[in-house]
Motif scaffolding. Structure first.
Motif, PDB file in Angstrom:
ATOM      1  N   UNK A   1      45.447  26.052  58.537  1.00 30.52           N
ATOM      2  CA  UNK A   1      45.501  27.144  59.512  1.00 30.52           C
ATOM      3  C   UNK A   1      44.918  28.428  58.925  1.00 30.52           C
ATOM      4  N   UNK A   2      45.365  28.800  57.733  1.00 28.89           N
ATOM      5  CA  UNK A   2      44.899  30.038  57.107  1.00 28.89           C
ATOM      6  C   UNK A   2      43.399  29.979  56.821  1.00 28.89           C
ATOM      7  N   UNK A   3      42.958  28.845  56.286  1.00 26.70           N
ATOM      8  CA  UNK A   3      41.542  28.656  55.969  1.00 26.70           C
ATOM      9  C   UNK A   3      40.683  28.813  57.229  1.00 26.70           C
ATOM     10  N   UNK A   4      41.082  28.140  58.282  1.00 26.24           N
ATOM     11  CA  UNK A   4      40.314  28.174  59.529  1.00 26.24           C
ATOM     12  C   UNK A   4      40.290  29.569  60.138  1.00 26.24           C
ATOM     13  N   UNK A   5      41.447  30.215  60.201  1.00 28.70           N
ATOM     14  CA  UNK A   5      41.521  31.530  60.835  1.00 28.70           C
ATOM     15  C   UNK A   5      40.729  32.582  60.062  1.00 28.70           C
ATOM     16  N   UNK A   6      40.759  32.518  58.738  1.00 28.33           N
ATOM     17  CA  UNK A   6      39.991  33.472  57.935  1.00 28.33           C
ATOM     18  C   UNK A   6      38.498  33.297  58.181  1.00 28.33           C
ATOM     19  N   UNK A   7      38.027  32.063  58.196  1.00 30.60           N
ATOM     20  CA  UNK A   7      36.603  31.825  58.419  1.00 30.60           C
ATOM     21  C   UNK A   7      36.195  32.178  59.856  1.00 30.60           C
ATOM     22  N   UNK A   8      37.085  31.993  60.808  1.00 33.94           N
ATOM     23  CA  UNK A   8      36.779  32.377  62.191  1.00 33.94           C
ATOM     24  C   UNK A   8      36.592  33.893  62.306  1.00 33.94           C
ATOM     25  N   UNK A   9      37.434  34.645  61.611  1.00 34.66           N
ATOM     26  CA  UNK A   9      37.313  36.108  61.622  1.00 34.66           C
ATOM     27  C   UNK A   9      35.957  36.527  61.051  1.00 34.66           C
TER      28      UNK A   9
END
Length: 380
Positions: free
Chosen positions: A127-135
């Motif tokens: 979750x954290x990995x995906x959300x950071x890259x989405x930002x």
């Protein structure tokens, strides 16, 4: 590939004990706050630009967390929770706490580091990995993203995930090979993977149209100056065709590391700028044939090292300017033209090493150094 530790070697036991006696733990840190962020020089499309480095507070490198694992020169583990799990969302909170401070119009490159492998789902949750890259991907001002990983986490699956999350930026993946020599990587660094593992990861990175950044260590523990110069040249030749960028990383001194211990005992000396000059001289003709970009790094770590590559107070300014000019313009002239009285100290050190270790193999030399240290205070 599964990292294999060596529990039958004195040096790996020393690394393990240094990890255990370090006073740092998760109790030292507020886990929803980022370890740090900084602005530094980067290189994009052949031009010097500014980049932002985000140092996430990690749980620790998967390799270093293993018994007898961890690299001899790396002190990143002591800025982590040392294995204590991070609740989901904490890494995202860390990133957001620093992300909002910057106007990315001036910073087209973003580096996301976690003192380990950002591609490891054990070290940072999905979750954290995906959300950071989405930002990052939603910000049109960010053009290039750099992350780091050990080769075992570079898989077709992990590359596909990054491809899907970062559709609007170019991507560079850094791997610390350190040396193309299996012996040097094992005995001097305790890296825990083979050249074959690196080559496999390199092929996957290139197949997915990402850039590969390879770190090569300058003056690993136990190598003489001349041996390290030869090792760097050999490594550059062997990885030609596998990587896009190589960063030469002069060893620095970070607390609670094997390198720090041997430095404190007067056994290890950090590399001087004159060594970089010798490497450039040796690689002068080779550089023209390389199909990758060559840089000199070794200045940006967390926690901050005690000492970096240096000469003396009279010429350090010229040294660092020469390194910057090399990185920006790929001109070797400033490095070749460096001159100072302190160079004689470096040349004397080289000669003394030749006299001391002329006939000793690396394993026997390491044994001799440890034996001498153990017996140094013994008196009949």
């Amino acid at each position: 590939m599964e990292a294999i530790t060596n529990e039958h070697r004195v040096l790996t036991h020393m690394i393990q004990k240094l990890k255990n006696i370090s006073p740092y733990s998760s109790n030292n840190y507020e886990l929803t706050k980022i370890a740090g962020s900084s602005i530094s020089t980067g290189y994009l499309d052949g031009k010097q630009v500014k980049r932002i480095i985000f140092y996430l507070r990690g749980i620790g490198c998967s390799w270093c967390k293993l018994d007898y694992g961890g690299c001899s020169m790396c002190g990143h583990f002591h800025g982590t929770t040392k294995g204590d799990l991070m609740p989901e969302g904490y890494h995202l909170q860390q990133f957001k706490s620093a992300y909002g401070k910057y106007d990315f119009k001036e910073y087209p490159i973003v580096c996301i580091y976690n003192a380990g492998s950002l591609l490891s789902r054990e070290e940072i949750r999905d979750y954290d990995f995906s959300e950071i890259l989405k930002i990052i991907d939603s910000n049109s001002k960010i053009k290039h993203v750099i992350i780091e990983s050990r080769p075992e986490f570079v898989t077709e699956e992990s590359m596909s995930v990054v491809q899907n999350l970062l559709k609007n930026t170019s991507v560079e993946i850094g791997i610390g090979l350190e040396s193309s020599s299996e012996v040097v990587r094992d005995l001097c660094i305790n890296k825990g993977f083979s050249f074959e593992d690196y080559a496999r990861a390199a092929i996957i990175v290139k197949k997915n149209k990402f850039k590969l950044l390879t770190y090569i260590t300058v003056k690993p523990l136990f190598l003489t100056i001349n041996e390290s110069i030869a090792d760097v040249i050999s490594s550059l030749k062997k990885i030609n065709g596998l990587t896009d960028v190589v960063s030469l990383e002069p060893t620095s001194i970070q607390k609670w590391t094997l390198v720090d211990y041997f430095y404190s005992e007067g056994i290890y000396q950090i590399p001087s700028g004159w060594m970089l000059r010798d490497i450039v001289i040796e690689a002068k003709n080779l550089i023209k044939k390389l199909d990758f970009e060559l840089r000199i790094g070794g200045f940006e770590f967390y926690p901050t090292p005690k000492l970096y590559v240096s000469n003396c107070y009279r010429c350090n300014g010229d040294l660092y300017q020469a390194i910057n000019n090399f990185n920006v313009h790929k001109s070797i002239e400033d490095i070749l033209n460096l001159e100072c009285e302190c160079r004689s100290i470096y040349e004397t050190e080289k000669q003394n090493e030749l006299a001391s270790f002329r006939d000793a193999s690396l394993p026997s030399r390491i044994s001799e150094i440890i034996a001498e240290k153990l017996l140094s205070k013994y008196r009949m």
